[in-house]
Write a protein that holds these residues in place. Structure first.
Motif, PDB file in Angstrom:
ATOM      1  N   ARG A  41      -9.343   5.530  11.113  1.00 49.58           N
ATOM      2  CA  ARG A  41      -9.897   4.051  10.679  1.00 49.58           C
ATOM      3  C   ARG A  41      -8.836   3.060  10.334  1.00 49.58           C
ATOM      4  NH1 ARG A  41     -14.141   3.707   7.502  1.00 49.58           N
ATOM      5  NH2 ARG A  41     -14.758   6.507   7.519  1.00 49.58           N
ATOM      6  N   TYR A  42      -7.592   4.538  10.038  1.00 49.15           N
ATOM      7  CA  TYR A  42      -6.537   3.657   8.868  1.00 49.15           C
ATOM      8  C   TYR A  42      -5.448   2.859  10.346  1.00 49.15           C
ATOM      9  CZ  TYR A  42      -8.385   5.196   4.985  1.00 49.15           C
ATOM     10  OH  TYR A  42      -8.640   5.784   3.897  1.00 49.15           O
ATOM     11  N   PHE A  85       0.953  -0.983   0.118  1.00 52.89           N
ATOM     12  CA  PHE A  85       0.079   0.010  -0.350  1.00 52.89           C
ATOM     13  C   PHE A  85       0.987   1.051   0.224  1.00 52.89           C
ATOM     14  CE2 PHE A  85      -2.831  -3.692   2.460  1.00 52.89           C
ATOM     15  CZ  PHE A  85      -3.518  -3.117   1.473  1.00 52.89           C
ATOM     16  N   PRO A  86       0.160   2.516  -0.229  1.00 53.36           N
ATOM     17  CA  PRO A  86       1.109   3.447  -0.315  1.00 53.36           C
ATOM     18  C   PRO A  86       2.212   3.711   1.290  1.00 53.36           C
ATOM     19  CG  PRO A  86      -1.427   4.255  -0.660  1.00 53.36           C
ATOM     20  CD  PRO A  86      -1.077   2.075  -1.229  1.00 53.36           C
ATOM     21  N   GLY A  87       3.190   3.935   1.007  1.00 55.56           N
ATOM     22  CA  GLY A  87       4.326   3.664   2.186  1.00 55.56           C
ATOM     23  C   GLY A  87       4.004   2.769   3.204  1.00 55.56           C
ATOM     24  N   GLY A  93      -1.796  -5.221  12.352  1.00 54.19           N
ATOM     25  CA  GLY A  93      -0.775  -4.258  11.760  1.00 54.19           C
ATOM     26  C   GLY A  93       0.071  -5.845  11.257  1.00 54.19           C
ATOM     27  N   ALA A  94      -0.008  -6.493  11.082  1.00 54.89           N
ATOM     28  CA  ALA A  94       1.179  -7.869  11.060  1.00 54.89           C
ATOM     29  C   ALA A  94       1.158  -8.533   9.673  1.00 54.89           C
ATOM     30  CB  ALA A  94       1.233  -9.221  12.588  1.00 54.89           C
ATOM     31  N   GLY A  95      -0.322  -7.983   8.809  1.00 52.43           N
ATOM     32  CA  GLY A  95      -0.803  -8.836   7.990  1.00 52.43           C
ATOM     33  C   GLY A  95      -2.124  -9.398   7.686  1.00 52.43           C
TER      34      GLY A  95
END
Length: 506
Positions: A398-399, A18-20, A44-46
């Protein structure tokens, strides 16, 4: 597990950018026929990215996906379902205004010969699916009128109705009682015995021994390793997930403070709660334990002014207060972290900074204008204090990961100078590392700052580790009180189920 060696699903070297952000890097993963394969990792691990690729919500950038020996490109969620994959998201994908039956068979409704929906057959088919998951709900009931636990079971019934070969379950027990969780485990094992494979995502590591065959751990978008469940003890899994040993937060100085902060006398919400009376003290953590539907959340909502009271008195610092709406509670120094942070805890389209300052905007007003610089500076201090992982105070909330979103809600109420915090399932759906951070913040708020926490939690180990006192609710009333230092899971459940009262009566 009745599984063959040939995988029904293979993920080979899958990457996603994703961007960044590099969300996934050359991840390998496989699931065998009839296997229950647990997937772990911090927020956030995927995990979610990988599951959304399998569900057709995202497309992969690199790598290969093989289903029953055939390479595939999953083009859309419908295509994923056609390939035999069904996913149950932690955040329900439901049309709340529609009925249970309409949600479960949405787009697949039985039709009459005139092309209209056959309501009788629709309800009969859905009744069979509800019976399989043990949910006693009317197929004609609207989803918005169900409890969170009932809505979770509706999602599971929907997945069963798709006749999937592979079902992905994301935090399926986060809103379930112990009895409902055991029923879910029975359903999962039944699916496994019929050759259906399950990918089971959970932050509750203690569940894995009961439900898993193998476990794979992701960290920072990479696969750390895969273990048979027999080799996956708690310290090993935590080390794989966070890259270090984790020291669990536990109250070592259990006490009941002398200074009364909150007194509830004969509080009643007719047909739901009461009469309920209790006292909370400065520096104290009280847990409201009990089964889902016992009245814990309804009690908190009534005290906070969300729901109307039919009787009773509320005293703060020895003075009676009238709380008719949440604004009254906030002015009285009460904060409320709700069970569903995405719906009622956060403004998901606003920035981290705006969410943190939302109840406290009057602090940043200058001549009827909002001082944005002052607001952003204050939010920045809270972000640092609560270790909120965000690239900027201006990042849309939300992100953020679930754990960081939960810390934003805590920061919001601290910004509002709350002295009493009601925390409804504060660690539900967040990873083990974020969970420990929330526990640390709770202990710091009470022990160092002198605040008072009233926690609603269905996680009994969490209740026993963090409580000075435990109030167990049943049928809208307090069935028993236990000192945290002496309480056991069995004692809590006896009160929750009414066993303690029956034994006393006998």
């Amino acid at each position: 597990m009745e599984s063959s060696d040939a995988p029904v699903l293979e993920v080979r070297g899958v990457s996603k950018r994703f961007p960044g952000v590099q969300a996934l890097t050359k991840v390998d993963f496989d699931v065998r026929r009839g296997e229950i394969h647990a997937l772990l990792g911090e927020n956030g691990a995927g995990k979610s990215t990988l599951m959304k690729i399998l569900s057709g919500a995202y497309s992969k950038d690199d790598g290969e996906i093989i289903i029953r020996g055939q390479p595939v490109e999953i083009r859309s969620p419908r295509h994923s379902q056609e390939l035999g994959i069904s996913i149950i998201y932690q955040t329900f994908n439901q049309a709340r205004h529609l009925t249970v039956a309409e949600n479960i068979l949405l787009g697949r409704e039985p039709l009459t010969r005139w092309g209209t929906i056959d309501r009788q057959k629709l309800h009969e088919q859905v009744r069979e699916l509800l019976d399989k998951v043990g949910l006693d709900a009317d197929p004609r009931a609207r989803v918005m009128d169900l409890s969170v636990a009932q809505r979770q079971m509706v999602e599971i019934a929907k997945a069963l109705g798709l006749d999937a070969n592979l079902i992905i379950m994301d935090e399926p027990t986060s809103a379930l009682t112990g009895r409902e969780t055991q029923r879910l485990f029975q359903i999962i094992h039944d699916l496994s015995s019929r050759g259906v494979s399950v990918i089971y995502i959970s932050h509750r590591l203690e569940e894995l021994k009961e439900v898993g065959d193998r476990v794979t751990v992701l960290r920072d978008g990479r696969r750390v390793g895969t273990l048979p469940i027999g080799q996956a003890d708690f310290p090993t899994l935590v080390r794989m997930m966070v890259g270090r040993d984790l020291k669990l937060t536990m109250l070592t100085d259990r006490h009941v403070g002398s200074k009364e902060v909150l007194r509830i006398e004969n509080l009643v919400r007719r047909g739901v709660v009461g009469p309920v009376s209790f006292v909370a003290h400065e520096g104290e953590i009280i847990s409201l334990a009990g089964l889902v539907g016992s009245g814990r959340t309804s009690l908190a909502r009534a005290i906070f002014g969300v729901d109307r009271l039919d009787g009773g008195q509320i005293y703060i610092g020895g003075h009676q207060v009238r709380i008719r709406k949440p604004q009254d509670a906030v002015r009285a120094g009460i904060g409320f972290l709700t069970e569903d942070r995405l719906v009622s805890g956060l403004a998901m389209s606003l920035s981290v900074a705006h969410n943190i300052t939302l109840p406290s905007l009057s602090k940043f007003e200058r001549l009827l204008m909002l001082n944005l610089e002052s607001e952003r500076e204050a939010a920045g201090k809270s972000i640092k204090q609560f270790s909120i992982a965000t690239p900027s105070p201006d990042q849309t909330v939300r992100y953020l990961s679930g754990g960081n979103q939960q810390k934003v809600v805590l920061a919001k109420w601290m910004m509002a100078n709350s002295r009493i915090l009601f925390l409804d399932e504060p660690t539900q759906g967040i990873d083990v590392g974020a969970k420990e951070e929330v526990h640390r913040l709770m202990v710091d708020f009470t022990r160092r700052l002198g605040g008072t926490v009233i926690m609603i939690s269905s996680d009994l180990p969490e209740v026993l580790r963090l409580s000075d006192r435990i109030l167990v609710m049943r049928d809208g009333r307090i069935a028993g009180e236990l000192p945290g230092i002496e309480a056991t899971q069995e004692q809590v459940m006896n009160y929750a189920l009414g066993v303690a009262e029956e034994s006393l009566a006998g």
